[in-house]
Scaffold this motif. Sequence first.
Motif, PDB file in Angstrom:
ATOM      1  N   ASP A 122       0.795  -1.075   0.062  1.00 22.20           N
ATOM      2  CA  ASP A 122       0.015  -0.029   0.148  1.00 22.20           C
ATOM      3  C   ASP A 122       0.892   1.269  -0.015  1.00 22.20           C
ATOM      4  O   ASP A 122       0.507   2.122  -0.658  1.00 22.20           O
ATOM      5  CB  ASP A 122      -0.975  -0.073   1.373  1.00 22.20           C
ATOM      6  CG  ASP A 122      -1.873  -0.902   1.270  1.00 22.20           C
ATOM      7  OD1 ASP A 122      -2.168  -1.665   0.085  1.00 22.20           O
ATOM      8  OD2 ASP A 122      -2.470  -1.407   2.137  1.00 22.20           O
ATOM      9  N   ASN A 123       2.125   1.101   0.952  1.00 22.26           N
ATOM     10  CA  ASN A 123       3.058   2.176   0.893  1.00 22.26           C
ATOM     11  C   ASN A 123       4.145   1.850   1.414  1.00 22.26           C
ATOM     12  O   ASN A 123       4.337   0.376   1.929  1.00 22.26           O
ATOM     13  CB  ASN A 123       2.362   3.345   1.707  1.00 22.26           C
ATOM     14  CG  ASN A 123       2.018   2.849   3.178  1.00 22.26           C
ATOM     15  OD1 ASN A 123       2.552   2.360   3.777  1.00 22.26           O
ATOM     16  ND2 ASN A 123       0.705   3.096   3.416  1.00 22.26           N
ATOM     17  N   ALA A 129       7.543  -1.796   7.870  1.00 16.18           N
ATOM     18  CA  ALA A 129       7.248  -2.553   8.954  1.00 16.18           C
ATOM     19  C   ALA A 129       7.148  -3.962   8.980  1.00 16.18           C
ATOM     20  O   ALA A 129       7.748  -4.448   9.942  1.00 16.18           O
ATOM     21  CB  ALA A 129       5.566  -1.919   9.298  1.00 16.18           C
ATOM     22  N   LEU A 130       6.982  -4.407   7.736  1.00 18.81           N
ATOM     23  CA  LEU A 130       6.889  -5.834   7.724  1.00 18.81           C
ATOM     24  C   LEU A 130       8.466  -6.450   7.435  1.00 18.81           C
ATOM     25  O   LEU A 130       8.700  -7.475   8.106  1.00 18.81           O
ATOM     26  CB  LEU A 130       6.147  -6.478   6.275  1.00 18.81           C
ATOM     27  CG  LEU A 130       6.028  -7.725   6.111  1.00 18.81           C
ATOM     28  CD1 LEU A 130       5.435  -8.522   7.324  1.00 18.81           C
ATOM     29  CD2 LEU A 130       5.320  -8.100   4.887  1.00 18.81           C
TER      30      LEU A 130
END
Length: 142
Positions: A122-123, A129-130
């Motif tokens: 998505d961004n 973060a992942l």
Amino acid sequence: MNNQDCIFCKIVAGDIPCFKIYETGNILSFLDIGPVNKGHALVIPKNHYKNIWDFPAELGAEVLTAAQVVGDAIVKATGADGMNILMNNNAAAGQLVFHAHFHLIPRFKNDGFKLWKQSEYDNMDEASALAQKIEKMIRSVN
Ligand code: AMP
Ligand code: ZN
């Protein structure tokens, strides 16, 4: 290490036939009976390990060597233009035989097979973060 219900253990034991193309102390390679393209082969450890996570890392070099030797020979014998080397792990990933194995699939310029459609994050925050979550997971289990 052998599993009585496993078709690949039966091949290793010689209880059912295969078109064998390569063998070392720990590794066996034979033609896949349902080839994606003709020449499609499998490289398997002779011992029964169910998937990549069950597989001893010490065997890694022997498997890689087998994939290189057999893969090179398949390309030359079939006139292939390339090769996909892949492994399905667990049913969700398409694993049907639960004895770890690597697919060596010869590919031809116009064979019409397409690899998976890619998606996108998505961004950049989501990707970052992942990546951090995976990295943290690696640190916590090793
Ligand atoms: P996978 O979906 O990654 O578990 O792949 C299993 C593969 O094993 C399939 O491509 C099958 O065609 C192949 N296979 C199953 N039984 C045999 C057999 N007896 N000899 C050779 N290949 C087999
Ligand atoms: Zn097995």
